[in-house]
Structures are given as C-alpha cells and as structure tokens.
Design a protein around this motif. Structure first.
Motif, short mmCIF file in Angstrom:
data_model
loop_
_atom_site.label_atom_id
_atom_site.label_comp_id
_atom_site.label_asym_id
_atom_site.label_seq_id
_atom_site.Cartn_x
_atom_site.Cartn_y
_atom_site.Cartn_z
N ILE A 48 -10.01 14.73 -16.06
CA ILE A 48 -8.55 14.83 -15.85
C ILE A 48 -8.27 15.22 -14.39
CG2 ILE A 48 -6.44 16.10 -16.50
CD1 ILE A 48 -7.72 16.41 -19.36
N ALA A 49 -9.08 16.13 -13.86
CA ALA A 49 -8.88 16.55 -12.46
C ALA A 49 -9.09 15.37 -11.52
CB ALA A 49 -9.84 17.70 -12.12
N LYS A 52 -6.12 13.12 -11.77
CA LYS A 52 -4.93 13.75 -11.15
C LYS A 52 -4.98 13.57 -9.63
CE LYS A 52 -2.50 18.14 -10.83
NZ LYS A 52 -2.60 19.60 -10.99
N GLU A 53 -6.15 13.77 -9.06
CA GLU A 53 -6.30 13.62 -7.61
C GLU A 53 -6.06 12.15 -7.20
OE1 GLU A 53 -6.56 15.98 -5.47
OE2 GLU A 53 -6.82 14.61 -3.74
N PHE A 55 -4.34 9.96 -8.66
CA PHE A 55 -2.96 9.52 -8.90
C PHE A 55 -2.09 9.63 -7.64
CE2 PHE A 55 1.48 10.43 -10.20
CZ PHE A 55 1.76 9.21 -10.83
N LYS A 56 -2.40 10.64 -6.81
CA LYS A 56 -1.57 10.88 -5.61
C LYS A 56 -1.46 9.60 -4.78
CE LYS A 56 -2.95 15.70 -5.22
NZ LYS A 56 -3.97 16.55 -4.59
N GLY A 137 2.08 9.24 -14.37
CA GLY A 137 1.06 10.24 -14.02
C GLY A 137 -0.26 9.85 -14.65
N VAL A 138 -1.03 10.85 -15.05
CA VAL A 138 -2.33 10.57 -15.68
C VAL A 138 -2.09 10.22 -17.15
CG1 VAL A 138 -4.59 11.51 -16.32
CG2 VAL A 138 -3.50 12.20 -14.16
N CYS A 164 -0.57 4.18 -12.83
CA CYS A 164 -1.08 5.41 -13.46
C CYS A 164 -2.61 5.43 -13.37
CB CYS A 164 -0.70 5.45 -14.94
SG CYS A 164 1.07 5.65 -15.22
N ASP A 214 -2.04 18.45 -17.45
CA ASP A 214 -2.07 17.44 -16.38
C ASP A 214 -2.11 16.01 -16.90
OD1 ASP A 214 -1.86 19.34 -14.44
OD2 ASP A 214 -4.04 19.56 -14.18
N ILE A 215 -2.06 15.87 -18.21
CA ILE A 215 -1.93 14.51 -18.77
C ILE A 215 -0.48 14.31 -19.13
CG2 ILE A 215 -2.52 13.06 -20.75
CD1 ILE A 215 -5.31 13.61 -20.36
#
Ligand code: NAD
Length: 471
Positions: A48-49, A52-53, A55-56, A137-138, A164, A214-215
């Motif tokens: 997930i991390a 998330k990174e 996704f930016k 997002g994620v 996404c 974060d999802i």
C-alpha cells in the motif's frame, strides 16, 4: 512442483514477510502441484505504501501515457496467451474452451479500456461550474478463483485508465496463474509501485486492505457474504466500493420460443465455466404446459454434455476448483431431492472413471418451486433448476423473486415482447436470445448482486471522484 515464494512490491518480485504456506492442488486428480507462500499484514502495508508513493506522479499522467501503458500491458499478456491458458486449466480445472475465452477477455480488457479512455471526458461543464473527474487514489483489487486473471486484468486496466495505482490480492488458490500474469505485467515496464500483488488469505491481506486508510477504493469480485464484510469494513474509512457478487439468474423461455433451439442452449449456459459462473442462468423458467417437452429436450442435452478432462478441447464441464466446492455442490444435490424436486438427470457422486478429481455429474432438477433452497441459493456447480410458470406475469414475478439481480436471459421469437419483459426484470445485464458479451456495456448487479458497475465508461467513473469548480 512449483513453489511461488515471492510477491510483487514497488517494481520487483520480493520475498514476503509472511512465512505460512498454502498447498496448490490440481482439481482434476487432487495431486499437489505446488505451494504458495502467503503474505501477511506487513506485506500488505508495504504494498500500500508503494502504491501511495507511486500515485503522486501516476495521477498526473496524460491520457496518451496511460494508453501507452495499457498497450504495453496488452502486448505483454498476449505474448504468453498459450501459457496463461495452460496454467489456468491445470490449477483451476477450467475447461480448455473456457480458459481460452477467459484469457482472451483478459487480453481484450486492455484494448477495450483504451477505446473507452480515448473518448472519455475527464472535464465537463455542469451549470456554471467546471467538473473535473479526478483519480481516486490507491485502489485495492480483491478477486476470486473462477476467472482470476481476467478479473485482475479488467480491474487493473480500468485503474490505470483512471490514473489510480493498485494493490491486488488474488485468491490464494490461483497462485500459479497470478505468478504468470505478474511476470507479464513486469515485462510491460510500468513505473515502480503502480501495481503491486500480495498473495495471501482474505482474512489477513484482504482485511488489512479493507481497513487501511491509504486505500481509497476496493474493487471486489466474489461471494455476497464476503462482499458484505468488505462493505462494512470499508465504511470506517469511507472507501468507495465496487462489489461484483453472486447471482441466481433466471432464464425466461417465453411460450413462442423454439424449444429445440433454446433449451439445449439454456442447459449449456447453466454449465458455463463448469457451473462456477456468477452470471450462469441457473433457474430455467418454462411455460407449465410445455414442461414435459422441455424435460425431454433438457435431459437429452445434459446427457450429451461431456464432463471430463479439462484439457480436452471438447470438454464442457471440468472438475470443480476444490474438494470443498465439490462437497458443497453434492450437498445441494442431496438437498434438492429432500426438498421434493424431481431429479431429471445426473445426481450425487462422480461420473464413472472420474473418481480422482472434483467432477460433478451434469445435473438437472425439474418441477422445482422457487421457494426451494436450490432455486434461491447460489450452488456454483453444474446444477440447473427447471421451474414451471403459469403466465408471462407469473414468469416475471418468479424471475424477480430472488435476493440477487446480476443477470437475466429471455428467449422469444418476438424481440419486442422480449424487450417488454426485460424492462420488468431487475437485473444488471439482460441477454435476449443468446449469451453475448459487450465489454463496453456496464456490468454489475441489482440488489444483493453488488454495488456499482464495471467495464466501459461506467466502470471508469467508479475509479474517479468528481470535483466541481464554480466560476
Ligand atoms: P470469496 O468471496 O470466498 O473470495 C473472493 C476473494 O475475497 C478471495 O480473494 C478471498 O481470499 C477474499 N476474501 C475472503 N474473505 C475476505 C475478507 N474477510 N476480507 C477481504 N477479502 C476476503 O469468493 P470465491 O469463493 O473465491 O468465488 C466465488 C464467488 O464469487 C461466487 O459467489 C460468485 O458468484 C462470485 N463471483 C461474482 C462475480 C461477479 O462479477 N459478480 C464473478 C465471479 C464470481
């Protein structure tokens, strides 16, 4: 024997933190063919991390860049089509016919989403505002075993089109298929972290994904029971959910249909994917005064169905995915008899010579009443229920008398009449005179068959969040 001992995080195959293993069994003979090492909560959080990174920057990619990624994914998956089919037949026990079609769906998911993306308006004017549809997002992608890579490719293609990034958790029973598709995706060369795959159990990896802040969205295909658990868990972080769940789809044969054409088709339809299909037309609704004629045609059709080695190109029904599924289907065949339905063909036990695998006889119950559990619950095996009706009105009432609403099928020589009936049936997808597929049309269920839609523009919107800017 193949041991799958890596998962895919941030652009690389890595050894998971989790150490538990799960045996992979060939459903045709119940021999062990491999193991998979299961990821745990920590693996899930790392995936997930990474997403998330990634996704930016991925959210800022242009339409053309996303199209190019989808083209690369399609090319990489196409290149290994034959291997993807073979591993699906081996590990899942799907028939060659079905696994070929399913792998082609997986490949076409990318081109179909490219088509949608080319036409899609990410910005619209509404009233005096500018409305922008932004990447959510994620996305967490959770899939079942009955067409694993096809579900993964369709969901991944849509997420990529929306900008996404994703964490994918396939069924642990599909690990050999997952390994191969992951190798294809790796070859496509997308930026690190855009897609991640964690093998693992639903109650571990799936639950961590459902609760993780974060999802932003879960796209789930699977049973209604697990879908409800996910929806309940997702609400704490207000995740968006797309849920593709179970079905008990009616196949309404109107009194003007040609029975010799539609009944054999209806029987084969009920046995699609060896009966392990959410959209299978498992309730065959026929005019009461034609029941005897229908029974004779249906019985002959079931007797000509080849149940057997899924590698044979002419096999219609292969083994069920696991011993557990086999036992579950056997229990429904027993139940049907206890409930008073007439066993027309098939029944308990394995067909002769197929005792080593999870093979179920092509089975039909007739004189079924829609109150019986075999008419209300998803059996997920080659078991068809024939239900007589008195009038068109009665047929529509029976068709709608279900907690599900995924698909419905109508046969009539008068398409206007069939359309009038279709308008009165609560189901997300209705096929008139046949079994066709449209990858651009929305797919999803009414009622307890799910929430939201996949495919085409409707599917893409489910990975986007509208933002109105008032000028
Ligand atoms: P399942 O619901 O048991 O599992 C599906 C996925 O969810 C698996 O990856 C599983 O590990 C995961 N999972 C299990 N428990 C979880 C939890 N608590 N939290 C998060 N994830 C969890 O379904 P299955 O047995 O793999 O597949 C068969 C079912 O899928 C049938 O009911 C069928 O109708 C349905 N299905 C629906 C569609 C559709 O498009 N509507 C398509 C195919 C299959």
């Amino acid at each position: 024997m193949k041991n799958i001992n890596q998962i895919y995080i941030n652009g690389a195959f890595v050894t998971p933190h989790g150490t538990e293993t799960f045996d992979l069994i060939n459903p045709s003979n119940n021999q062990k063919i491999g193991t998979v090492t299961l990821g745990d909560e920590e693996d899930t959080r790392m995936a997930i991390a990474a997403a998330k990174e990634a996704f930016k920057s991925f959210a800022k990619t242009t339409r053309e860049e996303r199209i190019s990624y989808l083209q690369k994914l399609q090319a990489a998956v196409s290149k290994r089509e034959a291997e993807l089919i073979d591993v699906m037949v081996l590990e899942y026990g799907g028939t060659f016919q079905f696994c070929k079609a399913s792998t082609q769906h997986a490949i076409h998911a990318f081109s179909s989403m490219i088509e949608t993306l080319r036409e899609f308006d990410f910005e619209k004017r509404v009233g005096h505002s500018k409305v922008r549809l932004e990447s959510l997002g994620v996305a967490g992608i959770i899939t079942p075993w009955n067409a694993s890579n096809s579900f993964i490719c369709n969901k991944l293609a849509t997420a990529i089109a929306a900008g996404c990034t994703v964490v994918i958790k396939p069924s642990e029973m599909s690990a050999l298929q997952t390994q191969l598709i992951a190798e294809c995706f790796h070859e496509a060369g997308l930026p690190d972290g855009v897609w991640n795959i964690v093998n693992g159990l639903g109650v571990v990896v799936g639950a961590e994904m459902t609760g993780h802040p974060d999802i932003a969205k879960i796209s789930f295909t699977g049973s209604t029971a697990v879908g409800k658990t996910i929806a309940k868990g997702a609400v704490d972080t207000m995740k968006r959910v797309t849920l593709e769940l179970g079905g008990k789809s009616p196949n309404v044969i109107l009194d003007d249909a040609d029975l010799n054409t539609v009944i054999p088709m209806a029987v084969l339809g009920a046995y699609m994917n060896s009966g392990q299909a959410c959209i299978a037309p498992t309730r065959l609704l026929v005019p009461e005064d034609k029941l005897e004629e229908v029974n004779a045609i249906a019985k002959a059709a079931a007797e000509s169905v080849k149940v057997g080695n899924p590698q044979d190109k002419d096999t219609h029904v292969g083994p069920l995915v696991s011993k557990k599924q086999y036992e579950r289907v056997q229990s429904y065949i027993r139940l049907g008899q206890e409930e008073g339905a007439t066993l027309l063909v098939g029944g308990e036990g394995q067909p002769n010579g197929l005792e080593a695998g999870n093979f179920v006889k092509a089975t039909i119950f007739t004189n079924v009443n829609n109150e019986m559990r075999i008419a209300r619950e998803e059996i997920f095996g080659p078991v068809l229920s024939i239900i007589p009706y008195k009038s068109e009105e009665d047929a529509i009432a029976i068709a709608n008398d279900t907690t599900y609403g995924l698909a419905a099928y109508i046969s009539s020589s008068d398409t206007l009449r069939a359309n009038r009936v279709a308008a009165q049936i609560s189901a997300g997808r209705i096929n008139i005179n046949g079994f066709s597929h449209d990858p651009q049309a929305p797919f999803g269920g009414f009622k307890q068959s799910g929430i939201g839609r996949e495919f085409g523009a409707y599917g893409l919107e489910a990975y986007l969040e509208p933002k109105a800017v008032l000028e």
